[in-house]
Design a protein around this motif. Sequence first.
Motif, PDB file in Angstrom:
ATOM      1  N   ALA A   1       0.835  -1.202   0.000  1.00 33.01           N
ATOM      2  CA  ALA A   1       0.000   0.000   0.000  1.00 33.01           C
ATOM      3  C   ALA A   1       0.866   1.247   0.000  1.00 33.01           C
ATOM      4  CB  ALA A   1      -0.915  -0.005   1.217  1.00 33.01           C
TER       5      ALA A   1
ATOM      6  N   LEU B   1      -5.091   6.551  -2.040  1.00 33.72           N
ATOM      7  CA  LEU B   1      -4.351   5.379  -1.619  1.00 33.72           C
ATOM      8  C   LEU B   1      -4.329   4.354  -2.750  1.00 33.72           C
ATOM      9  CD1 LEU B   1      -5.765   4.834   1.992  1.00 33.72           C
ATOM     10  CD2 LEU B   1      -3.902   6.328   1.244  1.00 33.72           C
TER      11      LEU B   1
ATOM     12  N   CYS C   1      -3.001   0.165  -3.610  1.00 33.32           N
ATOM     13  CA  CYS C   1      -2.532  -1.110  -3.061  1.00 33.32           C
ATOM     14  C   CYS C   1      -2.419  -2.111  -4.194  1.00 33.32           C
ATOM     15  CB  CYS C   1      -3.486  -1.610  -1.991  1.00 33.32           C
ATOM     16  SG  CYS C   1      -3.062  -3.229  -1.328  1.00 33.32           S
TER      17      CYS C   1
ATOM     18  N   TRP D   1     -10.423  -1.722   1.643  1.00 36.30           N
ATOM     19  CA  TRP D   1      -9.665  -0.929   2.609  1.00 36.30           C
ATOM     20  C   TRP D   1     -10.386  -0.941   3.964  1.00 36.30           C
ATOM     21  CZ3 TRP D   1      -4.966   1.053   1.421  1.00 36.30           C
ATOM     22  CH2 TRP D   1      -4.640   1.141   0.073  1.00 36.30           C
TER      23      TRP D   1
ATOM     24  N   ARG E   1      -9.707   0.587   8.132  1.00 32.38           N
ATOM     25  CA  ARG E   1      -8.930   1.572   8.872  1.00 32.38           C
ATOM     26  C   ARG E   1      -9.074   1.339  10.368  1.00 32.38           C
ATOM     27  NH1 ARG E   1     -12.416   7.107   7.559  1.00 32.38           N
ATOM     28  NH2 ARG E   1     -14.240   6.610   8.857  1.00 32.38           N
TER      29      ARG E   1
ATOM     30  N   SER F   1     -15.090  -1.656  -0.095  1.00 31.22           N
ATOM     31  CA  SER F   1     -14.634  -2.861  -0.768  1.00 31.22           C
ATOM     32  C   SER F   1     -15.191  -2.881  -2.175  1.00 31.22           C
ATOM     33  CB  SER F   1     -15.069  -4.109  -0.003  1.00 31.22           C
ATOM     34  OG  SER F   1     -16.481  -4.213   0.016  1.00 31.22           O
TER      35      SER F   1
ATOM     36  N   ILE G   1     -13.856   3.949  -4.284  1.00 32.47           N
ATOM     37  CA  ILE G   1     -12.952   2.809  -4.462  1.00 32.47           C
ATOM     38  C   ILE G   1     -13.021   2.358  -5.912  1.00 32.47           C
ATOM     39  CG2 ILE G   1     -14.666   1.050  -3.811  1.00 32.47           C
ATOM     40  CD1 ILE G   1     -12.327  -0.433  -2.376  1.00 32.47           C
TER      41      ILE G   1
ATOM     42  N   LEU H   1      -8.156   3.989  -3.497  1.00 33.44           N
ATOM     43  CA  LEU H   1      -9.160   4.650  -2.670  1.00 33.44           C
ATOM     44  C   LEU H   1      -8.941   6.149  -2.798  1.00 33.44           C
ATOM     45  CD1 LEU H   1     -11.527   4.146  -0.686  1.00 33.44           C
ATOM     46  CD2 LEU H   1      -9.871   4.485   1.175  1.00 33.44           C
TER      47      LEU H   1
ATOM     48  N   TYR I   1      -4.673   3.038   7.544  1.00 33.93           N
ATOM     49  CA  TYR I   1      -5.504   2.392   6.540  1.00 33.93           C
ATOM     50  C   TYR I   1      -4.800   1.124   6.057  1.00 33.93           C
ATOM     51  CZ  TYR I   1      -8.700   6.322   6.336  1.00 33.93           C
ATOM     52  OH  TYR I   1      -9.647   7.270   6.665  1.00 33.93           O
ATOM     53  N   TYR I   2      -5.556   0.035   6.021  1.00 29.94           N
ATOM     54  CA  TYR I   2      -5.025  -1.268   5.631  1.00 29.94           C
ATOM     55  C   TYR I   2      -5.721  -1.776   4.378  1.00 29.94           C
ATOM     56  CZ  TYR I   2      -3.134  -1.462  10.388  1.00 29.94           C
ATOM     57  OH  TYR I   2      -2.454  -1.202  11.550  1.00 29.94           O
ATOM     58  N   CYS I   3      -4.911  -2.238   3.457  1.00 27.56           N
ATOM     59  CA  CYS I   3      -5.428  -2.902   2.263  1.00 27.56           C
ATOM     60  C   CYS I   3      -5.753  -4.352   2.619  1.00 27.56           C
ATOM     61  CB  CYS I   3      -4.370  -2.831   1.173  1.00 27.56           C
ATOM     62  SG  CYS I   3      -4.794  -3.682  -0.341  1.00 27.56           S
TER      63      CYS I   3
ATOM     64  N   TRP J   1      -3.733  -9.316   4.327  1.00 23.38           N
ATOM     65  CA  TRP J   1      -3.593  -7.911   4.715  1.00 23.38           C
ATOM     66  C   TRP J   1      -2.270  -7.336   4.241  1.00 23.38           C
ATOM     67  CZ3 TRP J   1      -7.633  -5.498   7.002  1.00 23.38           C
ATOM     68  CH2 TRP J   1      -8.628  -6.298   7.571  1.00 23.38           C
TER      69      TRP J   1
END
Length: 114
Positions: free
Chosen positions: A5, A19, A21, A35, A37, A49, A68, A79, A92-94, A104
């Motif tokens: 990411a 963002l 990823c 994504w 968070r 998503s 997205i 994103l 923020y996590y993909c 992840w």
Amino acid sequence: VQLQASGGGLVQAGGSLRLSCTASGRTVGINVMGWFRQAPGKERELVASISIGGSSNYADSVKGRFTISRDNAKNTVYLQMNSLKPEDTAVYYCNTLRFGVPLWGQGTQVTVSS
């Protein structure tokens, strides 16, 4: 599969960030990408998503502000975050599902100053 990411940073309220990823490695079987968070002291929550067919889903708190999208050929999800608010501050996590198994990426910090 690795998820890389990028795109986080510091922005003033009302500003925008994008963002990205990218999934690499054994990407066969990847379906939904999204994504999440996590703000300090809070649980990780879904932001948005998107399915491989392009169907998207958003948290109520970001509807109308975040978009997205994905490029299936590049195994990349984006994103676009507009009209950012201080409450959007989080890591923020993909995320993706590969054959139903969640994977992840590393988090990317987004900080929105008031």
